[in-house]
Design a protein around this motif. Sequence first.
Motif, short mmCIF file in Angstrom:
data_model
loop_
_atom_site.label_atom_id
_atom_site.label_comp_id
_atom_site.label_asym_id
_atom_site.label_seq_id
_atom_site.Cartn_x
_atom_site.Cartn_y
_atom_site.Cartn_z
N GLU A 34 -10.34 -3.65 -3.47
CA GLU A 34 -10.53 -4.02 -4.87
C GLU A 34 -11.22 -2.87 -5.62
O GLU A 34 -12.14 -2.25 -5.10
CB GLU A 34 -11.41 -5.27 -4.89
CG GLU A 34 -11.57 -5.95 -6.18
CD GLU A 34 -12.37 -7.25 -6.04
OE1 GLU A 34 -12.22 -8.08 -6.94
OE2 GLU A 34 -13.12 -7.43 -5.07
N LYS A 35 -10.77 -2.62 -6.84
CA LYS A 35 -11.38 -1.57 -7.64
C LYS A 35 -12.81 -1.98 -8.02
O LYS A 35 -13.06 -3.14 -8.35
CB LYS A 35 -10.56 -1.31 -8.91
CG LYS A 35 -9.22 -0.66 -8.61
CD LYS A 35 -8.44 -0.38 -9.88
CE LYS A 35 -7.13 0.30 -9.56
NZ LYS A 35 -6.32 0.54 -10.78
N SER B 145 0.83 -1.21 0.00
CA SER B 145 0.00 0.00 0.00
C SER B 145 0.86 1.25 0.00
O SER B 145 0.56 2.22 -0.70
CB SER B 145 -0.94 0.00 1.21
OG SER B 145 -1.91 -1.00 1.06
N LYS C 116 2.28 1.82 -3.48
CA LYS C 116 1.25 2.34 -4.39
C LYS C 116 1.06 3.84 -4.19
O LYS C 116 0.88 4.59 -5.14
CB LYS C 116 -0.08 1.64 -4.17
CG LYS C 116 -0.21 0.32 -4.84
CD LYS C 116 -1.63 -0.18 -4.65
CE LYS C 116 -1.71 -1.66 -4.85
NZ LYS C 116 -3.03 -2.18 -4.50
N TYR D 249 -6.46 -3.49 -7.76
CA TYR D 249 -6.69 -2.95 -6.42
C TYR D 249 -6.29 -1.50 -6.34
O TYR D 249 -5.31 -1.07 -6.93
CB TYR D 249 -5.88 -3.74 -5.37
CG TYR D 249 -6.64 -4.92 -4.85
CD1 TYR D 249 -7.31 -4.86 -3.64
CD2 TYR D 249 -6.72 -6.08 -5.60
CE1 TYR D 249 -8.03 -5.94 -3.17
CE2 TYR D 249 -7.45 -7.16 -5.14
CZ TYR D 249 -8.09 -7.09 -3.92
OH TYR D 249 -8.83 -8.15 -3.48
N GLY D 250 -7.06 -0.76 -5.55
CA GLY D 250 -6.70 0.60 -5.19
C GLY D 250 -5.77 0.53 -3.99
O GLY D 250 -5.15 -0.50 -3.73
N LEU D 251 -5.73 1.59 -3.22
CA LEU D 251 -4.85 1.62 -2.05
C LEU D 251 -5.19 0.54 -1.03
O LEU D 251 -4.31 -0.13 -0.50
CB LEU D 251 -4.96 2.97 -1.36
CG LEU D 251 -3.80 3.93 -1.59
CD1 LEU D 251 -4.01 5.22 -0.87
CD2 LEU D 251 -2.48 3.31 -1.27
#
Length: 123
Positions: free
Chosen positions: A47-48, A23, A26, A42-44
Amino acid sequence: MALKKLIFVYNANSNTKETLLDSAKKLLSPSTHDCKLCALTYGLTSEKKKWKKFRKASGIAMDFLHKDEYEKQFKSKFAQQYTYPIILIQDHYDLDIFMNAEKLNQIEDLDTLIDEIEKRWGS
């Protein structure tokens, strides 16, 4: 077990320390992130939404594993070592490469990943 499914293997281990480090990478330095598959889906912290919607609507059975989980789960049957990230296709007891790390690392956005999965799954 589904007769035919995709197994997504992330280039990360499943422990909390690695998850936090992922994280941070990212957020602070996306270009140094070790797992393109993770960056695409995935975002931070989660899941997107677009990926989750595709995953649920696609009708494709999918499993998601970190590399340590994959190696533990499949070590007795499949001794081949892969470069991660990777997407494998399991058809009954056969396991083959669906999309290798080289291809995944060339994908620039989630839409392209989804298009590639749909195209390859259908062929």
